[in-house]
Design an enzyme around this catalytic site. Structure first.
Site, PDB file in Angstrom:
ATOM      1  N   ASN A  36      -1.256  16.414  -5.377  1.00 32.07           N
ATOM      2  CA  ASN A  36      -2.003  15.655  -4.365  1.00 32.07           C
ATOM      3  C   ASN A  36      -2.775  16.588  -3.431  1.00 32.07           C
ATOM      4  OD1 ASN A  36      -2.728  13.087  -3.342  1.00 32.07           O
ATOM      5  ND2 ASN A  36      -1.369  13.389  -1.591  1.00 32.07           N
ATOM      6  N   ASP A  59       6.342  23.453  -9.540  1.00 30.44           N
ATOM      7  CA  ASP A  59       6.999  22.222  -9.114  1.00 30.44           C
ATOM      8  C   ASP A  59       8.371  22.551  -8.522  1.00 30.44           C
ATOM      9  OD1 ASP A  59       8.443  19.587  -9.368  1.00 30.44           O
ATOM     10  OD2 ASP A  59       6.522  19.054 -10.279  1.00 30.44           O
ATOM     11  N   ILE A  60       8.698  21.872  -7.419  1.00 29.20           N
ATOM     12  CA  ILE A  60      10.026  22.116  -6.808  1.00 29.20           C
ATOM     13  C   ILE A  60      11.155  21.680  -7.736  1.00 29.20           C
ATOM     14  CG2 ILE A  60       9.335  22.069  -4.372  1.00 29.20           C
ATOM     15  CD1 ILE A  60      10.341  19.089  -4.353  1.00 29.20           C
ATOM     16  N   ALA A  82       6.768  19.484   0.365  1.00 30.24           N
ATOM     17  CA  ALA A  82       6.412  18.894  -0.936  1.00 30.24           C
ATOM     18  C   ALA A  82       7.092  17.547  -1.119  1.00 30.24           C
ATOM     19  CB  ALA A  82       6.816  19.843  -2.066  1.00 30.24           C
ATOM     20  N   SER A 125      10.415  11.459   8.247  1.00 29.31           N
ATOM     21  CA  SER A 125       9.380  10.501   8.635  1.00 29.31           C
ATOM     22  C   SER A 125       9.969   9.416   9.508  1.00 29.31           C
ATOM     23  CB  SER A 125       8.810   9.885   7.355  1.00 29.31           C
ATOM     24  OG  SER A 125       8.072   8.736   7.665  1.00 29.31           O
ATOM     25  N   TYR A 149      10.105   4.826  -0.354  1.00 29.27           N
ATOM     26  CA  TYR A 149       9.691   6.104   0.238  1.00 29.27           C
ATOM     27  C   TYR A 149      10.624   6.479   1.404  1.00 29.27           C
ATOM     28  CZ  TYR A 149       7.039   9.269   3.241  1.00 29.27           C
ATOM     29  OH  TYR A 149       6.674  10.303   4.055  1.00 29.27           O
ATOM     30  N   LYS A 153      13.479   9.676   2.015  1.00 34.34           N
ATOM     31  CA  LYS A 153      13.546  10.585   3.178  1.00 34.34           C
ATOM     32  C   LYS A 153      14.947  10.558   3.795  1.00 34.34           C
ATOM     33  CE  LYS A 153       9.474  12.308   3.081  1.00 34.34           C
ATOM     34  NZ  LYS A 153       9.286  13.722   2.792  1.00 34.34           N
ATOM     35  N   ASN A 179       2.534   9.253  12.992  1.00 32.74           N
ATOM     36  CA  ASN A 179       1.356   9.086  12.127  1.00 32.74           C
ATOM     37  C   ASN A 179       0.391  10.270  12.244  1.00 32.74           C
ATOM     38  OD1 ASN A 179       2.551   6.368  12.352  1.00 32.74           O
ATOM     39  ND2 ASN A 179       0.732   5.724  11.228  1.00 32.74           N
ATOM     40  N   ASN A 199      -4.109   5.131   4.303  1.00 32.21           N
ATOM     41  CA  ASN A 199      -3.933   5.213   5.756  1.00 32.21           C
ATOM     42  C   ASN A 199      -5.218   4.917   6.515  1.00 32.21           C
ATOM     43  OD1 ASN A 199      -1.889   7.749   4.701  1.00 32.21           O
ATOM     44  ND2 ASN A 199      -1.048   6.086   5.916  1.00 32.21           N
ATOM     45  N   ARG A 231       0.348   2.050  16.524  1.00 31.36           N
ATOM     46  CA  ARG A 231       1.040   3.193  15.920  1.00 31.36           C
ATOM     47  C   ARG A 231       0.895   4.424  16.813  1.00 31.36           C
ATOM     48  NH1 ARG A 231       2.414  -0.282  13.282  1.00 31.36           N
ATOM     49  NH2 ARG A 231       2.572  -0.570  11.031  1.00 31.36           N
ATOM     50  N   ASP A 295       4.304  -4.118   6.831  1.00 31.21           N
ATOM     51  CA  ASP A 295       3.842  -3.498   8.087  1.00 31.21           C
ATOM     52  C   ASP A 295       4.582  -4.067   9.299  1.00 31.21           C
ATOM     53  OD1 ASP A 295       2.046  -1.689   7.153  1.00 31.21           O
ATOM     54  OD2 ASP A 295       0.243  -2.741   7.838  1.00 31.21           O
TER      55      ASP A 295
HETATM   56  P1  NAD Z   1       0.251  15.777   1.016  1.00 29.58           P
HETATM   57  O1  NAD Z   1       0.352  14.913  -0.182  1.00 29.58           O
HETATM   58  O2  NAD Z   1      -1.093  16.127   1.533  1.00 29.58           O
HETATM   59  O3  NAD Z   1       1.075  17.134   0.794  1.00 29.58           O
HETATM   60  C1  NAD Z   1       2.219  17.198  -0.025  1.00 29.58           C
HETATM   61  C2  NAD Z   1       2.020  18.327  -0.994  1.00 29.58           C
HETATM   62  O4  NAD Z   1       3.167  18.437  -1.818  1.00 29.58           O
HETATM   63  C3  NAD Z   1       0.812  18.142  -1.909  1.00 29.58           C
HETATM   64  O5  NAD Z   1       0.011  19.310  -1.861  1.00 29.58           O
HETATM   65  C4  NAD Z   1       1.422  17.944  -3.294  1.00 29.58           C
HETATM   66  O6  NAD Z   1       0.582  18.471  -4.311  1.00 29.58           O
HETATM   67  C5  NAD Z   1       2.730  18.681  -3.155  1.00 29.58           C
HETATM   68  N1  NAD Z   1       3.812  18.201  -4.020  1.00 29.58           N
HETATM   69  C6  NAD Z   1       4.260  16.938  -4.190  1.00 29.58           C
HETATM   70  N2  NAD Z   1       5.277  16.916  -5.054  1.00 29.58           N
HETATM   71  C7  NAD Z   1       5.504  18.197  -5.432  1.00 29.58           C
HETATM   72  C8  NAD Z   1       6.430  18.819  -6.300  1.00 29.58           C
HETATM   73  N3  NAD Z   1       7.333  18.104  -6.989  1.00 29.58           N
HETATM   74  N4  NAD Z   1       6.391  20.157  -6.437  1.00 29.58           N
HETATM   75  C9  NAD Z   1       5.472  20.900  -5.779  1.00 29.58           C
HETATM   76  N5  NAD Z   1       4.561  20.365  -4.957  1.00 29.58           N
HETATM   77  C10 NAD Z   1       4.582  19.025  -4.773  1.00 29.58           C
HETATM   78  O7  NAD Z   1       1.112  15.057   2.166  1.00 29.58           O
HETATM   79  P2  NAD Z   1       1.231  15.418   3.707  1.00 29.58           P
HETATM   80  O8  NAD Z   1       0.635  14.303   4.470  1.00 29.58           O
HETATM   81  O9  NAD Z   1       0.806  16.806   3.980  1.00 29.58           O
HETATM   82  O10 NAD Z   1       2.813  15.279   3.874  1.00 29.58           O
HETATM   83  C11 NAD Z   1       3.681  16.400   3.811  1.00 29.58           C
HETATM   84  C12 NAD Z   1       5.107  15.908   3.960  1.00 29.58           C
HETATM   85  O11 NAD Z   1       5.251  15.184   5.180  1.00 29.58           O
HETATM   86  C13 NAD Z   1       5.555  14.952   2.842  1.00 29.58           C
HETATM   87  O12 NAD Z   1       6.893  15.245   2.514  1.00 29.58           O
HETATM   88  C14 NAD Z   1       5.457  13.599   3.489  1.00 29.58           C
HETATM   89  O13 NAD Z   1       6.366  12.679   2.927  1.00 29.58           O
HETATM   90  C15 NAD Z   1       5.822  13.918   4.932  1.00 29.58           C
HETATM   91  N6  NAD Z   1       5.262  12.958   5.882  1.00 29.58           N
HETATM   92  C16 NAD Z   1       3.921  12.684   5.862  1.00 29.58           C
HETATM   93  C17 NAD Z   1       3.409  11.732   6.722  1.00 29.58           C
HETATM   94  C18 NAD Z   1       1.950  11.376   6.679  1.00 29.58           C
HETATM   95  O14 NAD Z   1       1.594  10.266   7.115  1.00 29.58           O
HETATM   96  N7  NAD Z   1       1.046  12.238   6.223  1.00 29.58           N
HETATM   97  C19 NAD Z   1       4.246  11.081   7.649  1.00 29.58           C
HETATM   98  C20 NAD Z   1       5.603  11.403   7.650  1.00 29.58           C
HETATM   99  C21 NAD Z   1       6.111  12.348   6.771  1.00 29.58           C
HETATM  100  N1  UDP Z   2      -4.451  -0.361   8.722  1.00 28.51           N
HETATM  101  C1  UDP Z   2      -5.538  -1.195   8.594  1.00 28.51           C
HETATM  102  N2  UDP Z   2      -6.411  -0.986   7.565  1.00 28.51           N
HETATM  103  C2  UDP Z   2      -6.263   0.033   6.657  1.00 28.51           C
HETATM  104  C3  UDP Z   2      -5.143   0.898   6.799  1.00 28.51           C
HETATM  105  C4  UDP Z   2      -4.256   0.665   7.847  1.00 28.51           C
HETATM  106  O1  UDP Z   2      -5.712  -2.128   9.397  1.00 28.51           O
HETATM  107  O2  UDP Z   2      -7.077   0.161   5.737  1.00 28.51           O
HETATM  108  C5  UDP Z   2      -3.512  -0.557   9.852  1.00 28.51           C
HETATM  109  C6  UDP Z   2      -2.061  -0.796   9.432  1.00 28.51           C
HETATM  110  O3  UDP Z   2      -1.840  -2.184   9.234  1.00 28.51           O
HETATM  111  C7  UDP Z   2      -1.288  -0.211  10.625  1.00 28.51           C
HETATM  112  C8  UDP Z   2      -2.184   0.934  11.106  1.00 28.51           C
HETATM  113  O4  UDP Z   2      -3.495   0.648  10.595  1.00 28.51           O
HETATM  114  O5  UDP Z   2      -1.220  -1.168  11.681  1.00 28.51           O
HETATM  115  C9  UDP Z   2      -1.746   2.303  10.586  1.00 28.51           C
HETATM  116  O6  UDP Z   2      -1.608   2.243   9.169  1.00 28.51           O
HETATM  117  P1  UDP Z   2      -1.328   3.553   8.307  1.00 28.51           P
HETATM  118  O7  UDP Z   2      -1.250   3.121   6.873  1.00 28.51           O
HETATM  119  O8  UDP Z   2      -2.306   4.612   8.656  1.00 28.51           O
HETATM  120  O9  UDP Z   2       0.098   4.036   8.814  1.00 28.51           O
HETATM  121  P2  UDP Z   2       1.541   3.334   8.694  1.00 28.51           P
HETATM  122  O10 UDP Z   2       1.346   1.891   8.400  1.00 28.51           O
HETATM  123  O11 UDP Z   2       2.194   4.083   7.585  1.00 28.51           O
HETATM  124  O12 UDP Z   2       2.181   3.551  10.002  1.00 28.51           O
END
Ligand code: NAD
Ligand code: UDP
Length: 337
Positions: A36, A59-60, A82, A125, A149, A153, A179, A199, A231, A295
């Site tokens: 990703n 890969d992890i 990851a 998360s 998901y 976590k 977020n 998102n 949020r 949601d």
């Molecule tokens: P992202 O997808 O941009 O980054 C995750 C990375 O992990 C990617 O580069 C992907 O290629 C790599 N990856 C996935 N599975 C792998 C595997 N099996 N081996 C090696 N690499 C692998 O996501 P992000 O937004 O940077 O999120 C990072 C972390 O934070 C994730 O664990 C996610 O669950 C957590 N998180 C993200 C959010 C968010 O909204 N972005 C919120 C809360 C928690």
């Molecule tokens: N949301 C929206 N349209 C979109 C994506 C998200 O209205 O295309 C709203 C969603 O319902 C929430 C807020 O924006 O109220 C944040 O959503 P996001 O998916 O970014 O984060 P999460 O729901 O995981 O907190």
């Protein structure tokens, strides 16, 4: 000089954290399978820091890769980003999420144990709280995730709580992100989702740049001041800084912490649209549609523990989040391609 393994380091939050680590004089080894993310981010990291992280494409879940990596690089700590993070996909394909996020983490922790690397920061998360019946989440709010998901976590958190009991020398920080949005202020790094963004912020950015015709606002009948969901958006640079604060904090006397990383100030979907329009000078066309399944109306962090224990608090507000997201999108209309 310290060396840190950053799993998922070419991803959105990982890449911003890698820049801050390199700028702090820390060596970085990235392990990422690029499922990703795009390898081009490494050049951007180098442009921004004048330093090069080591990169292992792998890969992890692959024990052999981990063994080679730990043999080649002597790591002091691991920041474990990851993982897969799409809530909808996790419901459709739960085994993929348990395998990647849970089994992958177990394999990583086993290989850390083998080489005595015992400092870990884990990306958890706010989804671990699920639907607890309150809107302001402190770290002691009950944990009851409502999707696969979130379950993955919480499972990894539980595994780490058990690991800590069995291996008291482990130093572990569980960081629960709210977020994450925004981008590096240079406009060179940001969020680059594959396919249609799930998102809000990346979707708005793509509407602003003209890739998508309009935003769908998921519901305007929530019990919130303007009816749209609230949020706790946090700038990715503040979030990255939270990891460095956690790393500094961990030590023999502070060896297990669970911390919310949020601002404590939620914004509605309409407020985010307004702020983005101001930052970009573009109108964001939108249509209100029905609520998205699963949601919640509103939730946000109680960020006070992070301030007390880490001396960390978010500094950047919604206008800066939108301005930086827009600069990234404008400079890179097709992301890292
Ligand atoms: P992202 O997808 O941009 O980054 C995750 C990375 O992990 C990617 O580069 C992907 O290629 C790599 N990856 C996935 N599975 C792998 C595997 N099996 N081996 C090696 N690499 C692998 O996501 P992000 O937004 O940077 O999120 C990072 C972390 O934070 C994730 O664990 C996610 O669950 C957590 N998180 C993200 C959010 C968010 O909204 N972005 C919120 C809360 C928690
Ligand atoms: N949301 C929206 N349209 C979109 C994506 C998200 O209205 O295309 C709203 C969603 O319902 C929430 C807020 O924006 O109220 C944040 O959503 P996001 O998916 O970014 O984060 P999460 O729901 O995981 O907190």
């Amino acid at each position: 000089m310290k060396t840190i393994l950053v799993t998922g380091g070419t991803g959105y939050i990982g890449s911003h954290t890698v820049v801050q680590l390199l700028n702090a004089g820390i060596n970085v080894v990235i392990l990422d399978n690029l499922c990703n993310s795009n390898k081009a981010v490494i050049q951007r990291i180098e442009n921004l820091t004048n330093k090069s992280p080591y990169f292992v494409e792998g890969d992890i879940r692959d024990r052999t890769t981990l063994r080679h990596l730990f043999e080649q690089y002597s790591c002091d700590a691991v920041i474990h980003f990851a993982g897969l993070k799409a809530v909808g996909e996790s419901e459709e394909n739960p085994l993929k999420y348990f395998d990647n996020n849970v089994s992958g983490s177990v394999t990583l922790f086993e290989e850390m144990l083998r080489v005595n690397v015992n400092t870990l920061i884990f990306s958890s998360s706010a989804t671990v709280y699920g639907n607890p019946g309150v809107v302001c989440y402190s770290e002691s709010t009950p944990l009851q995730p409502i999707n696969v998901y979130g379950q993955t976590k919480l499972m990894v958190e539980d595994i780490l709580r058990s690991l800590k009991k069995s291996k008291p020398d482990f130093q572990i920080a569980l960081l629960r992100y709210f977020n994450p949005v925004g981008a590096h202020e240079s406009g060179q790094m940001g969020e680059d989702p594959f396919g249609t963004p799930n998102n809000l912020m990346p979707f708005i950015s793509q509407v602003a740049i003209g890739t998508r015709p309009q935003l769908m606002v998921y519901g305007n009948n929530y019990p919130t001041p303007d009816g749209t969901g609230l949020r706790d958006y946090i700038h990715v640079e503040d979030l990255a800084a939270g990891h460095l604060a956690a790393l500094n904090h961990l030590g023999p006397d502070n060896s297990f912490i669970t911390v919310n990383l949020g601002t404590g100030r939620p914004y509605s979907v309409l407020e985010v649209i307004k702020s983005f329009e101001k930052a970009s000078g573009k109108t964001i066309p939108y249509e209100v549609v029905g609520p998205r399944s699963g949601d919640l109306a509103e939730y946000y962090a109680d960020p006070s523990f992070a301030k007390t224990v880490l001396g960390w608090e978010a500094k950047l507000g919604i206008d800066r989040m939108c301005a930086d997201s827009w600069r990234w999108q404008k400079n890179n209309p097709k992301g890292y391609l």
